[in-house]
Scaffold this motif. Structure first.
Motif: not given
Length: 67
Positions: A6-11, A18-19, A46-51, A53-54
């Protein structure tokens, strides 16, 4: 749930600026991010990127503007 994912998906998607340097908490697939919003991201993005994540079923952002 892997908090690091979750932390690194944006990066991984948008580059190292974007980390997420905030606190990431997960409970049963519910993610809560607290701290500062990365300067290169908007809250909705950010919310879309975190969502994406499986295993993530809900996201709560408690993020302020970067200092």
């Amino acid at each position: 749930m892997n908090d690091d994912r979750v932390r690194f998906e944006p990066a991984a998607t948008l580059g190292p600026d974007a980390a997420v340097e905030s606190d990431v908490r997960s409970e049963n697939g519910r993610i809560t991010l607290t701290g500062d919003l990365p300067g290169t991201l908007s809250g909705p993005l950010l919310e879309r990127l975190v969502r994406s994540v499986p295993g993530v079923v809900d996201v709560e952002l408690r993020l302020g503007a970067p200092a």
